[in-house]
Design a protein around this motif. Structure first.
Motif, PDB file in Angstrom:
ATOM      1  N   UNK A  74     -55.188  40.392  -6.621  1.00 28.15           N
ATOM      2  CA  UNK A  74     -55.440  39.993  -8.005  1.00 28.15           C
ATOM      3  C   UNK A  74     -56.731  39.180  -8.127  1.00 28.15           C
ATOM      4  N   UNK A  75     -57.313  39.255  -9.311  1.00 28.58           N
ATOM      5  CA  UNK A  75     -58.445  38.402  -9.665  1.00 28.58           C
ATOM      6  C   UNK A  75     -57.924  37.370 -10.652  1.00 28.58           C
ATOM      7  N   UNK A  76     -58.148  36.102 -10.328  1.00 32.08           N
ATOM      8  CA  UNK A  76     -57.669  34.988 -11.153  1.00 32.08           C
ATOM      9  C   UNK A  76     -58.849  34.267 -11.774  1.00 32.08           C
ATOM     10  N   UNK A  77     -58.734  33.902 -13.035  1.00 38.32           N
ATOM     11  CA  UNK A  77     -59.702  32.998 -13.669  1.00 38.32           C
ATOM     12  C   UNK A  77     -59.183  31.582 -13.437  1.00 38.32           C
ATOM     13  N   UNK A  78     -59.994  30.761 -12.781  1.00 40.11           N
ATOM     14  CA  UNK A  78     -59.593  29.400 -12.422  1.00 40.11           C
ATOM     15  C   UNK A  78     -60.646  28.435 -12.936  1.00 40.11           C
ATOM     16  N   UNK A  79     -60.215  27.363 -13.575  1.00 36.79           N
ATOM     17  CA  UNK A  79     -61.190  26.380 -14.047  1.00 36.79           C
ATOM     18  C   UNK A  79     -61.932  25.780 -12.859  1.00 36.79           C
ATOM     19  N   UNK A  80     -63.174  25.372 -13.105  1.00 29.13           N
ATOM     20  CA  UNK A  80     -63.960  24.738 -12.043  1.00 29.13           C
ATOM     21  C   UNK A  80     -63.208  23.524 -11.480  1.00 29.13           C
ATOM     22  N   UNK A  81     -62.634  22.737 -12.367  1.00 33.47           N
ATOM     23  CA  UNK A  81     -61.927  21.526 -11.931  1.00 33.47           C
ATOM     24  C   UNK A  81     -60.744  21.867 -11.030  1.00 33.47           C
ATOM     25  N   UNK A  82     -59.944  22.855 -11.411  1.00 37.46           N
ATOM     26  CA  UNK A  82     -58.761  23.210 -10.622  1.00 37.46           C
ATOM     27  C   UNK A  82     -59.141  23.784  -9.260  1.00 37.46           C
ATOM     28  N   UNK A  83     -60.231  24.565  -9.211  1.00 38.73           N
ATOM     29  CA  UNK A  83     -60.648  25.166  -7.941  1.00 38.73           C
ATOM     30  C   UNK A  83     -60.946  24.104  -6.889  1.00 38.73           C
ATOM     31  N   UNK A  84     -61.580  23.014  -7.301  1.00 39.62           N
ATOM     32  CA  UNK A  84     -62.042  22.009  -6.344  1.00 39.62           C
ATOM     33  C   UNK A  84     -61.158  20.775  -6.276  1.00 39.62           C
ATOM     34  N   UNK A  85     -60.128  20.680  -7.136  1.00 36.90           N
ATOM     35  CA  UNK A  85     -59.326  19.453  -7.210  1.00 36.90           C
ATOM     36  C   UNK A  85     -58.430  19.243  -5.995  1.00 36.90           C
ATOM     37  N   UNK A  86     -57.874  20.305  -5.434  1.00 39.14           N
ATOM     38  CA  UNK A  86     -56.990  20.164  -4.278  1.00 39.14           C
ATOM     39  C   UNK A  86     -55.707  19.440  -4.581  1.00 39.14           C
ATOM     40  N   UNK A  87     -55.193  19.597  -5.794  1.00 41.61           N
ATOM     41  CA  UNK A  87     -54.008  18.836  -6.192  1.00 41.61           C
ATOM     42  C   UNK A  87     -52.692  19.571  -5.978  1.00 41.61           C
ATOM     43  N   UNK A  88     -52.729  20.896  -6.131  1.00 39.17           N
ATOM     44  CA  UNK A  88     -51.488  21.661  -6.017  1.00 39.17           C
ATOM     45  C   UNK A  88     -51.817  23.061  -5.520  1.00 39.17           C
ATOM     46  N   UNK A  89     -50.844  23.754  -4.953  1.00 38.59           N
ATOM     47  CA  UNK A  89     -51.105  25.126  -4.508  1.00 38.59           C
ATOM     48  C   UNK A  89     -51.475  26.013  -5.692  1.00 38.59           C
ATOM     49  N   UNK A  90     -52.478  26.836  -5.507  1.00 36.73           N
ATOM     50  CA  UNK A  90     -52.908  27.760  -6.549  1.00 36.73           C
ATOM     51  C   UNK A  90     -52.725  29.194  -6.070  1.00 36.73           C
ATOM     52  N   UNK A  91     -52.226  30.049  -6.957  1.00 37.95           N
ATOM     53  CA  UNK A  91     -52.122  31.476  -6.618  1.00 37.95           C
ATOM     54  C   UNK A  91     -53.481  32.020  -6.207  1.00 37.95           C
ATOM     55  N   UNK A  92     -54.537  31.580  -6.887  1.00 41.99           N
ATOM     56  CA  UNK A  92     -55.879  32.072  -6.605  1.00 41.99           C
ATOM     57  C   UNK A  92     -56.363  31.691  -5.207  1.00 41.99           C
ATOM     58  N   UNK A  93     -55.791  30.662  -4.617  1.00 41.63           N
ATOM     59  CA  UNK A  93     -56.177  30.221  -3.275  1.00 41.63           C
ATOM     60  C   UNK A  93     -55.145  30.660  -2.233  1.00 41.63           C
ATOM     61  N   UNK A  94     -54.361  31.670  -2.558  1.00 45.35           N
ATOM     62  CA  UNK A  94     -53.338  32.138  -1.623  1.00 45.35           C
ATOM     63  C   UNK A  94     -52.218  31.133  -1.446  1.00 45.35           C
ATOM     64  N   UNK A  95     -51.967  30.345  -2.496  1.00 44.11           N
ATOM     65  CA  UNK A  95     -50.945  29.278  -2.521  1.00 44.11           C
ATOM     66  C   UNK A  95     -51.310  28.085  -1.646  1.00 44.11           C
ATOM     67  N   UNK A  96     -52.580  27.956  -1.253  1.00 45.01           N
ATOM     68  CA  UNK A  96     -53.058  26.769  -0.558  1.00 45.01           C
ATOM     69  C   UNK A  96     -53.634  25.813  -1.591  1.00 45.01           C
ATOM     70  N   UNK A  97     -53.878  24.563  -1.190  1.00 48.83           N
ATOM     71  CA  UNK A  97     -54.315  23.542  -2.142  1.00 48.83           C
ATOM     72  C   UNK A  97     -55.810  23.272  -2.128  1.00 48.83           C
ATOM     73  N   UNK A  98     -56.474  23.506  -1.013  1.00 44.33           N
ATOM     74  CA  UNK A  98     -57.858  23.057  -0.853  1.00 44.33           C
ATOM     75  C   UNK A  98     -58.800  24.170  -0.406  1.00 44.33           C
ATOM     76  N   UNK A  99     -60.035  24.087  -0.885  1.00 51.23           N
ATOM     77  CA  UNK A  99     -61.125  24.851  -0.292  1.00 51.23           C
ATOM     78  C   UNK A  99     -61.589  24.013   0.892  1.00 51.23           C
ATOM     79  N   UNK A 100     -61.524  24.571   2.114  1.00 54.70           N
ATOM     80  CA  UNK A 100     -61.813  23.790   3.313  1.00 54.70           C
ATOM     81  C   UNK A 100     -63.080  24.224   4.043  1.00 54.70           C
TER      82      UNK A 100
END
Length: 107
Positions: A74-100
């Motif tokens: 899937x392609x997900x539209x994710x806000x800039x803030x949510x992408x980099x916040x690392x606060x909760x698992x995101x579907x767009x990040x494969x259910x991980x929380x952080x860009x590492x």
């Protein structure tokens, strides 16, 4: 296109801003950017290593980025803030929380 790589330290606002700016500049030039996702050091060092890769795509809305998540296809539209916040698992990040880790295009 040549790429470099770097660890994304989201505890360092200046470092995070540099990575975000490089990703945004690549997207503005139409270049997709691979990002590796994982957990954070609060879950132990093993959680903070790269665990999954996603592809940030050009062409997203002004307040968001498009993220291709290969696990779901899937392609997900994710806000800039949510992408980099690392606060909760995101579907767009494969259910991980952080860009590492980031593979960043070199100009």
């Amino acid at each position: 296109m040549r790429y470099g790589h770097r660890v994304v330290d989201d505890t360092d606002p200046a470092d995070l801003a540099r990575v975000r700016a490089t990703v945004d500049a690549a997207l503005a030039r139409g270049i997709p950017v691979p990002l590796y996702t994982g957990g954070d050091t609060a879950g132990g060092v093993g959680a903070a290593v790269p665990r999954h890769v996603v592809l940030v795509l050009p062409g997203g809305p002004d307040d968001a980025v498009l993220v291709y998540e290969p696990g779901s296809g899937a392609v997900h539209a994710v806000s800039h803030a949510a992408l980099w916040a690392g606060e909760r698992p995101l579907d767009a990040l494969g259910r991980w929380t952080h860009v590492v880790w980031a593979l960043l295009p070199r100009t």
